[in-house]
Design a protein around this motif. Structure first.
Motif, PDB file in Angstrom:
ATOM      1  N   PRO A 225       0.818  -1.124   0.019  1.00  0.00           N
ATOM      2  CA  PRO A 225      -0.014   0.150  -0.049  1.00  0.00           C
ATOM      3  C   PRO A 225       0.907   1.176   0.100  1.00  0.00           C
ATOM      4  N   CYS A 227      -0.684   4.030   1.610  1.00  0.00           N
ATOM      5  CA  CYS A 227      -1.114   4.556   2.864  1.00  0.00           C
ATOM      6  C   CYS A 227      -1.051   3.771   3.953  1.00  0.00           C
ATOM      7  N   GLN A 228      -1.468   4.051   5.185  1.00  0.00           N
ATOM      8  CA  GLN A 228      -1.824   3.319   6.276  1.00  0.00           C
ATOM      9  C   GLN A 228      -2.771   3.854   7.255  1.00  0.00           C
ATOM     10  N   VAL A 242      -6.091   8.286   7.853  1.00  0.00           N
ATOM     11  CA  VAL A 242      -5.470   7.654   6.649  1.00  0.00           C
ATOM     12  C   VAL A 242      -4.119   8.465   6.307  1.00  0.00           C
ATOM     13  N   TYR A 256      -4.558   0.727   0.995  1.00  0.00           N
ATOM     14  CA  TYR A 256      -3.675   0.251   2.553  1.00  0.00           C
ATOM     15  C   TYR A 256      -4.065  -1.107   2.762  1.00  0.00           C
TER      16      TYR A 256
END
Length: 271
Positions: A225, A227-228, A242, A256
Motif C-alpha cells: 500500500p 497509505c496506512q 489515513v 492500505y
C-alpha cells in the motif's frame, strides 16, 4: 472498502435469492358470467361464476442479479458523514491522555520532536504551540476522486500531490461495540454481502461505514500500500486517520493493507 475479487481475502460471495414463483396469474371477470346474473342456486353455479384466469399470461419477476445492482457509472449509495456517529457511550477506545508539548524541535512547531506526536495525540489548546504547529493532522483532508477500477470494483485516486507522512483523510462511520459488530456481520452474511466497510480499533470500538461513511470506504486493499491507518486521540476522542506511506502522485490509487488472514500462502493480490 470493496474486497478484491481475486484477492482471496475472505470466503463470502454474492448469492442470488430464490423466488418461489416466477409466474403470476391474472384474473379477469367475464361479463357473460357475472353481469345480469341472478343469485346462484347451488355451489356449482357459484364456482362457475368465479373469475376465470388467463393461465397463459406470465409476469417475469426474476431475482435481482448482482450485475443489475452494480452500476458502471455510479458507486453504491450511502449516507455521507463528516464525523463519526457514536452508538457507544465512550468516544475513546482507551484512557484519555491530557498531554502537553515538550521538547519540540523547532520550538512551538511540533515538526520533528514532539511529546504529543510520539504517542499519536493531536496538539490541543492545552499545548503552547504556535499557529505553525504541524501536529494537528485532522484539520485538512486531501482531495480524492471515486473511480471504477478494472479489478477491485470502486476505488479512490488522489486529486492532488501527497507527500510522505501527510494526513489524507479520516475514516468515519458508525461507531459500535463488539456485540453490535457481530450482529451486523451476521446480517451481512445472511444477505450475501461481498464488500466490508468495518474497521476494528479495539474490541468494543468498531467503525462501520457500511451505510454511513465517507470516501475512505472506497480505499482498496493492497499488499504493497501507499497509505496506512493510524489511531489518534484528538481532544479526548479516538479518530482513525489515513496517512501517506510514500509520495503519491495525482491520479494514483489510494490503498492500505486490510490485514486480512489469507486462506493460502499463494493467494494472489492484484494490487
Amino acid at each position: 472498502m470493496p474486497a478484491c475479487a481475486q484477492c482471496s481475502l475472505h470466503e463470502n460471495r454474492i448469492t442470488e435469492s430464490v423466488d418461489p414463483s416466477n409466474t403470476m396469474i391474472s384474473w379477469s371477470i367475464w361479463p357473460s358470467t357475472s353481469e345480469g346474473a341472478g343469485p346462484a342456486n347451488d355451489i356449482k353455479e357459484t364456482f362457475r361464476r368465479l373469475p376465470l384466469p388467463y393461465a397463459d399470461q406470465e409476469f417475469n419477476i426474476n431475482p435481482i442479479k448482482k450485475e443489475e445492482i452494480e452500476s458502471l457509472t455510479t458507486p453504491p449509495p450511502y449516507v455521507h458523514l463528516k464525523h463519526n456517529v457514536y452508538f457507544v457511550k465512550k468516544k475513546c477506545d482507551g484512557d484519555v491522555f491530557e498531554a502537553k508539548c515538550t521538547g519540540c524541535d523547532p520550538p512551538l512547531t511540533c515538526q520533528i520532536r514532539c511529546s504529543c506526536r510520539s504517542v499519536f495525540i493531536s496538539c490541543s489548546q492545552a499545548c503552547k504551540c504556535s499557529k505553525m504547529c504541524c501536529n494537528r493532522p485532522f484539520r485538512r483532508e486531501k482531495r480524492v476522486e471515486i473511480v471504477k477500477t478494472q479489478l477491485c470494483g470502486w476505488g479512490a485516486v488522489a486529486l492532488e500531490a501527497i507527500e510522505k507522512g501527510d494526513f489524507v483523510k479520516e475514516f468515519v462511520g458508525e461507531v459500535v461495540d463488539g456485540v453490535t459488530c457481530q450482529e451486523r456481520l451476521e446480517d451481512m452474511k445472511q444477505r450475501g454481502d461481498e464488500n466490508f466497510y468495518m474497521c476494528k480499533v479495539s474490541k468494543n470500538f468498531v467503525i462501520d461505514a457500511t451505510f454511513r461513511g465517507n470516501d475512505c470506504r472506497f480505499f482498496n486493499h493492497s499488499c504493497t500500500p501507499n497509505c496506512q491507518l493510524e489511531n489518534w486521540q484528538v481532544n479526548g476522542k479516538t479518530r482513525l486517520g489515513v496517512f501517506a506511506l510514500q509520495d503519491i502522485q495525482v491520479g494514483e490509487p489510494l490503498t492500505y493493507n486490510y490485514r486480512y488472514m489469507r486462506k493460502t500462502q499463494s493467494a494472489f493480490c492484484p494490487i
